[in-house]
Structure formats: C-alpha cells, structure tokens
Enzyme design. Structure first.
Site, short mmCIF file in Angstrom:
data_model
loop_
_atom_site.label_atom_id
_atom_site.label_comp_id
_atom_site.label_asym_id
_atom_site.label_seq_id
_atom_site.Cartn_x
_atom_site.Cartn_y
_atom_site.Cartn_z
N CYS A 142 56.06 25.33 78.37
CA CYS A 142 57.39 24.53 78.15
C CYS A 142 57.83 23.76 79.48
O CYS A 142 58.62 22.80 79.56
CB CYS A 142 58.58 25.67 77.87
SG CYS A 142 58.16 26.59 76.40
N HIS A 179 65.12 23.10 79.75
CA HIS A 179 64.23 23.35 78.60
C HIS A 179 65.25 24.20 77.54
O HIS A 179 66.06 24.98 77.83
CB HIS A 179 63.15 24.38 79.14
CG HIS A 179 62.42 25.02 77.82
ND1 HIS A 179 61.97 24.13 76.91
CD2 HIS A 179 62.04 26.30 77.51
CE1 HIS A 179 61.20 24.63 75.96
NE2 HIS A 179 61.35 25.96 76.29
N ASN A 190 63.07 25.49 70.08
CA ASN A 190 62.31 25.24 71.06
C ASN A 190 61.07 24.47 70.55
O ASN A 190 60.27 25.01 69.99
CB ASN A 190 62.08 26.77 71.69
CG ASN A 190 61.04 26.85 72.69
OD1 ASN A 190 60.49 25.70 73.41
ND2 ASN A 190 60.92 28.18 73.45
N1 ACO Z 1 66.82 37.98 62.94
C1 ACO Z 1 67.50 39.28 63.19
N2 ACO Z 1 67.35 40.36 63.85
C2 ACO Z 1 66.16 40.19 64.92
C3 ACO Z 1 65.51 38.63 64.86
C4 ACO Z 1 65.75 38.13 63.99
N3 ACO Z 1 65.10 36.64 63.65
N4 ACO Z 1 64.60 38.74 65.84
C5 ACO Z 1 64.87 40.09 66.54
N5 ACO Z 1 65.67 40.70 66.01
C6 ACO Z 1 66.07 42.00 66.37
C7 ACO Z 1 65.05 42.93 66.95
O1 ACO Z 1 64.23 43.62 66.29
C8 ACO Z 1 65.87 44.00 67.81
O2 ACO Z 1 66.26 44.90 66.85
P1 ACO Z 1 66.24 46.25 67.32
O3 ACO Z 1 67.62 46.57 68.48
O4 ACO Z 1 66.74 47.29 66.13
O5 ACO Z 1 65.10 46.79 67.88
C9 ACO Z 1 67.28 43.12 68.21
O6 ACO Z 1 67.28 41.90 67.08
C10 ACO Z 1 67.31 42.58 69.52
O7 ACO Z 1 66.16 41.89 69.67
P2 ACO Z 1 65.83 41.42 71.30
O8 ACO Z 1 64.63 40.75 71.27
O9 ACO Z 1 66.37 42.45 72.35
O10 ACO Z 1 66.97 40.11 71.15
P3 ACO Z 1 67.39 39.21 72.35
O11 ACO Z 1 68.87 39.28 72.43
O12 ACO Z 1 66.52 39.27 73.52
O13 ACO Z 1 66.79 37.73 71.58
C11 ACO Z 1 65.14 36.26 71.88
C12 ACO Z 1 65.65 37.49 71.26
C13 ACO Z 1 66.11 35.04 70.98
C14 ACO Z 1 63.80 35.97 71.40
C15 ACO Z 1 65.56 36.10 73.45
O14 ACO Z 1 65.04 37.04 74.02
C16 ACO Z 1 64.90 34.90 74.02
O15 ACO Z 1 65.16 33.90 73.51
N6 ACO Z 1 63.76 34.89 74.91
C17 ACO Z 1 63.45 33.81 75.55
C18 ACO Z 1 62.27 33.31 75.01
C19 ACO Z 1 61.67 32.05 75.83
O16 ACO Z 1 62.48 31.34 76.57
N7 ACO Z 1 60.37 31.86 75.91
C20 ACO Z 1 59.78 31.00 76.77
C21 ACO Z 1 59.55 29.75 76.30
S1 ACO Z 1 58.37 29.51 74.89
C22 ACO Z 1 57.06 28.82 75.30
O17 ACO Z 1 56.84 28.85 76.67
C23 ACO Z 1 55.96 28.48 74.35
#
Ligand code: ACO
Length: 325
Positions: free
Chosen positions: A113, A252, A282
């Site tokens: 990214c 980003h 993203n």
């Molecule tokens: N729908 C419903 N529930 C979901 C989903 C979904 N799509 N995805 C995850 N959940 C659930 C999980 O299973 C979890 O349930 P549990 O508590 O029963 O275990 C709960 O939601 C919370 O999950 P988390 O992973 O803790 O959720 P979080 O608030 O962290 O959000 C997310 C997840 C959106 C992925 C976030 O962590 C994020 O944006 N991270 C950064 C991603 C990023 O920036 N990546 C780098 C760039 S990409 C690249 O370089 C190609």
C-alpha cells in the site's frame, strides 16, 4: 537543486461495483459491520478479462494527456503493484509496450500500500540527479485476484483500480520532502504465502488457500495509526513545515478509523483529510494514487497548497511525501 513536481494525473476504476449488500450474500457479514468498522460502502472489481496492466494503461494515458506529453517523452516508468499480471515480467514493461514508450526504463516496485509513495520517491531521485527527465509513476492493483472470497475478515476490505502521475522538473512548488521506512520483523502480519519460492504452487497450496492474501488486521491496525502519524511528522520536518501548514492529507485508504485516529494524533481537522475509501475500499498502491488524482481534478487541491501523501502496508513499509502544488 531541481524542483520536481507532478505535471499530470490520471485514474481508472473498473465499472463493476460490489456493494456491502452483495457481500452479505457471499459471507457472514453485514453492511452495518463493514461501514462502522471500515468506512467502506462499495468497491470496484476488474472485469474477467481486465488485468492490472490494462487498468494501469488507462490511468497512464489520462496522466500523459493531462501532462501534455506523449509516450515517447517518457524515459522512466515505475509501476507500484503487488498484483502484477503475472510474477514476471514487470507490469511496467507490459505498460511500456502498450503505451509505445520505447525510450523508457521500466520496473515495478513491491511495497504494497505504500508502493505509490515509494515509487514517487524513487522517480524523484532519478529526475533530481538528471538521470531521467519525465517519469510515469503508476499505482495499479487487481486485489480481487488474491482475495479469498470465503474469508469475511479480508474480502470486505479490498478493491481494484489504478492511478498515475507524470513527474518532471517544475518551475515552482513540487516535492518538498519524502520519507520511507520499513520493518521486516512484522512481515508475517500481512502476506500471500503461496506461489513464491517458499511455497511454490502445488495441490497443497491450493487446498490450503495459500494463494490468497492473509492478514492479522487488528495487529496492523494499531501499528498503522502510530506509523502513519510518525511518517507524516518526519516528512513535514524534512520539508521545514508543521502539521498546521498542511492543506490536504491524502492518506492510504485502508480503514476510516485508522485515518481518523492518525488525524487526531496530528491534530488535523477532518476537512483536511481526503477520503475515497467509501467508494473503492482499499486498493493498496492504487488508493493514494487515485485519491490524489481525484482531489486535484475536483479542485480540492489548489495552486500553492501543501499536500501530504501518507501510506503504509505489507512489509511492513510506510512512506510520506510533502508536495507544494
Ligand atoms: N463481518 C462481520 N464480522 C466480522 C467481519 C466481517 N466482515 N470480519 C471480522 N469480523 C468479526 C471477527 O470475527 C471478530 O469476531 P469475534 O470478536 O467474535 O472474534 C470481530 O469481528 C472483531 O474482529 P477484529 O479483527 O478485531 O475487528 P477490527 O475492529 O480490528 O476490524 C479490520 C478488522 C477492519 C480488518 C481492521 O483491523 C483493519 O482495518 N486493519 C488494518 C488493515 C490494513 O490496514 N492492512 C494494511 C494495508 S493492506 C495491504 O498492504 C495490501
């Protein structure tokens, strides 16, 4: 010291829209969860016969037109991508041929990214030293090709698209500073484990779904906020500026909560943050590229404005760039 700036911008987003409602039919998720946790409402998906170099070509042609240059004027093409048409050759070479930019030196950059910001920083060095004159820098991704459409943790996040800029010497303004950083100790947080020399394609890698992107999202989330805020501060310091001097941040577009937490750390009001995550999700290297293009073309960036590009991604890698428009 030569002033190097952006003299042309272009973007391309595929026509097909995948909404959160569509995703509700594919995995156990909800529109409400996706919007509140990420800020994404819909994303674009490349057509079946549309690949990364096709999207790069459309954005590149627009950027060249916008710059008033011909393909023959280019002597450098850098494509930032993690989803090339194939592992090799470089998308930049395929793009060179499609454009007819015979005089250009071509290579890809793999910095996820942050790739577009990395590519700008690299191109700027070459032009500043007088090695090359006109550089085409593209961020292009077909993330849908490495997305596991059965994994709700990741499939709701990504989209496809391309953005491009032409860099050249300018009379005023231009790139004031760039900053890049990397931390390979966190490489395991986000990767595509299959298909490389460690896990070449096999029946096993297919069965274990190793040719799809795997991510520990919440770990990356925490790091991203701090890293993006720090990267912005370093780039601003190098440019001799303060946070309040910024007119617009092009971050980003990984997650609206990451972006807003970073803005809070920098004490930046939300009016100074450009967002397109709602429409496109993203798009890795294409996110900052398309956001910059849209912001400039819609008039959000005006002559004399100070613009900050700020990105992070798999590696981990991060990059920030301060530009006077
Ligand atoms: N729908 C419903 N529930 C979901 C989903 C979904 N799509 N995805 C995850 N959940 C659930 C999980 O299973 C979890 O349930 P549990 O508590 O029963 O275990 C709960 O939601 C919370 O999950 P988390 O992973 O803790 O959720 P979080 O608030 O962290 O959000 C997310 C997840 C959106 C992925 C976030 O962590 C994020 O944006 N991270 C950064 C991603 C990023 O920036 N990546 C780098 C760039 S990409 C690249 O370089 C190609």
């Amino acid at each position: 010291m030569k002033k190097i700036g952006i003299i042309g911008l272009g973007e391309y987003l595929p026509k097909k829209i995948l909404t959160n409602a569509d995703l509700e039919k594919m995995v156990d998720t909800s529109d409400e969860w996706i919007i509140t946790r990420t800020g994404i409402k819909e994303r674009r998906l490349a057509a079946k016969n549309e690949v990364t170099s096709d999207m790069a070509l459309k954005a590149a042609k627009q950027a060249l037109d916008n710059a008033g240059l011909k393909a023959a004027d280019l002597d450098l093409i850098i494509v930032a991508t993690i989803t090339g048409d194939m592992p090799f050759p470089a998308v930049a070479c395929i793009l060179q041929n499609a454009l007819g930019a015979k005089a250009a030196v071509c290579f890809d950059i793999s910095a996820a990214c942050a790739g577009f910001v990395y590519a700008i920083a690299v191109a700027q060095q070459f032009i500043a030293r007088g090695t090359y004159k006109n550089a085409l820098v593209v961020g292009a991704e077909t993330l849908s090709s490495i997305t596991d459409w059965q994994d709700r943790n990741t499939c709701v996040l990504f989209g496809d698209g391309a953005g491009a800029v032409v860099l050249s010497e300018v009379k005023s303004g231009g790139i004031l500073s760039t900053h890049m950083g990397s931390d390979g100790s966190k490489a395991g947080l986000l990767m595509m484990p299959g298909g490389g020399s460690r896990n070449p394609a096999s029946k096993e890698t297919l069965e274990k779904r190793m040719h799809y992107l795997k991510m520990q999202g919440n770990e990356i989330f925490k790091l991203a906020v701090t890293i993006m805020a720090e990267a912005a501060q370093v780039a601003l310091k190098k440019a001799g500026l303060e946070c309040q001097d910024i007119d617009l941040v092009i971050p980003h577009q990984a997650n609206i909560r990451i972006i807003m937490a970073m803005a809070k750390k920098l004490k930046l009001p939300k009016e100074k943050i450009y967002l397109n995550i709602e429409k496109y999700g993203n798009m890795s290297s294409a996110s900052t590229a398309t956001a910059l293009c849209e912001a400039a073309k819609s008039g959000r960036i005006k002559k004399g404005d100070i613009v900050l590009l700020d990105a992070f991604g798999a590696g981990l890698v991060w990059g920030a760039c301060v530009i006077k428009w």
